[in-house]
Scaffold this motif. Structure first.
Motif, short mmCIF file in Angstrom:
data_model
loop_
_atom_site.label_atom_id
_atom_site.label_comp_id
_atom_site.label_asym_id
_atom_site.label_seq_id
_atom_site.Cartn_x
_atom_site.Cartn_y
_atom_site.Cartn_z
N LYS A 122 -9.49 0.79 -5.36
CA LYS A 122 -9.63 2.23 -5.56
C LYS A 122 -8.90 2.67 -6.83
N LEU A 180 -6.90 -0.59 -1.64
CA LEU A 180 -6.23 0.42 -2.46
C LEU A 180 -6.21 0.00 -3.93
N ASP A 231 0.89 3.05 -5.56
CA ASP A 231 0.49 4.29 -6.26
C ASP A 231 1.59 4.75 -7.22
N SER A 267 -4.30 -3.05 4.03
CA SER A 267 -5.28 -2.36 3.20
C SER A 267 -4.95 -2.42 1.71
N THR A 268 -4.04 -3.30 1.32
CA THR A 268 -3.61 -3.34 -0.08
C THR A 268 -4.76 -3.57 -1.05
N SER A 281 0.81 -1.22 0.00
CA SER A 281 0.00 0.00 0.00
C SER A 281 0.85 1.28 0.00
#
Length: 274
Positions: free
Chosen positions: A52, A49, A19, A45-46, A15
């Motif tokens: 998202k 993400l 990005d 929380s990978t 995470s």
């Protein structure tokens, strides 16, 4: 215009870096046709993400596959490879990034050299806090043919630098916890396929190549898996007994060199923090 390339990114507790990796793909001057991210059973929380990012960039471009438990990077990459639908595969690790012209240069080179099943390129280390300094791509791209002997001596293909034909039948071995990419490149070349390294800096990495974190952190496991690879090649008659002994000794020498480099690195870090 897009390239007939499927980008594959295995994701495990990434995470903090994914990005950056996706941003480098999205900023390609020639976009790959699809990006396939495989969450390898991350406990953080990978996955949220990744979903998202899929919403942000579009489900038509980004595909997310979630594995129920952590099965290892080989299974993650193989799962994405089997789901890919385009002519070429380009691998990217979640903690690395690409030069904006990586796909344009490498894909064009592969199209103009269809006799090659696999290609790689150079990579550049980016220190913490440094900005990207995208080097200009030379007009006359040079390349080096990678022979069996050259690859046996050293793995010249960093995974995030590799583009290969999707129809290759071999896959990453889930039996290895590290060096799984090295075994695949060897099997491809020893199987009669041609490979080359293109002389341009297409990938950025942000940590030491070994002894820091990830699959290459444990130097003993790294060396043990390398020995397993040579033994496997010998038992399959891909190399002879003399080559096996020479490579065994060479692997030991490389291991102790890595150990010395890591010790010196620790000493320098200790001095700088003193």
């Amino acid at each position: 215009m897009v390239a007939s390339v499927s980008t594959i990114i295995p994701c495990y507790r990434c995470s903090q870096t994914i990005d950056r990796a996706i941003d480098s793909v999205a900023k390609q001057t020639l976009l790959p046709a699809e990006v396939i991210m495989v969450d390898d059973g991350s406990e953080d929380s990978t996955l949220e993400l990744l979903l998202k990012l899929q919403r942000d960039y579009g489900k038509d471009w980004i595909k997310v596959i979630a594995l129920e438990d952590n099965r290892g990077v080989s299974i993650a990459r193989n799962t994405a490879w089997n789901a890919a639908s385009h002519d070429y595969i380009a691998f990217l690790d979640a903690d690395e990034a690409w030069h904006p012209e990586k796909i344009a240069v490498q894909y064009s080179w592969m199209l103009h050299h269809p006799e090659f099943a696999l290609s790689g390129h150079n990579s550049v280390r980016i220190e913490a806090g440094d900005k990207f300094n995208h080097q200009a791509i030379p007009k006359d791209i040079k390349f080096s043919l990678i022979s069996k002997n050259k690859l046996l001596i050293s793995n010249v293909f960093s995974t995030s630098c590799v583009m290969l034909k999707r129809n290759i039948k071999r896959r990453f071995s889930p039996c290895l916890k590290s060096s799984e990419d090295y075994l695949l490149w060897l099997e491809i070349i020893l199987g009669g396929k041609k490979a080359a390294v293109i002389d341009f800096p297409g990938t950025y990495y942000f940590k030491n190549l070994f002894g820091e974190s990830g699959l290459t952190e444990n130097l003993f496991n790294l060396q043990e898996n390398e020995i397993k690879i040579y033994r496997k090649l010998w038992k399959s008659s891909s190399i002879n007994l003399v080559e096996w002994y020479v490579l065994f000794l060479w692997s030991l020498a490389k291991h102790y060199r890595r150990v010395c480099i890591c010790l010196l690195r620790q000493v320098k870090e200790g001095i700088s923090h003193a």
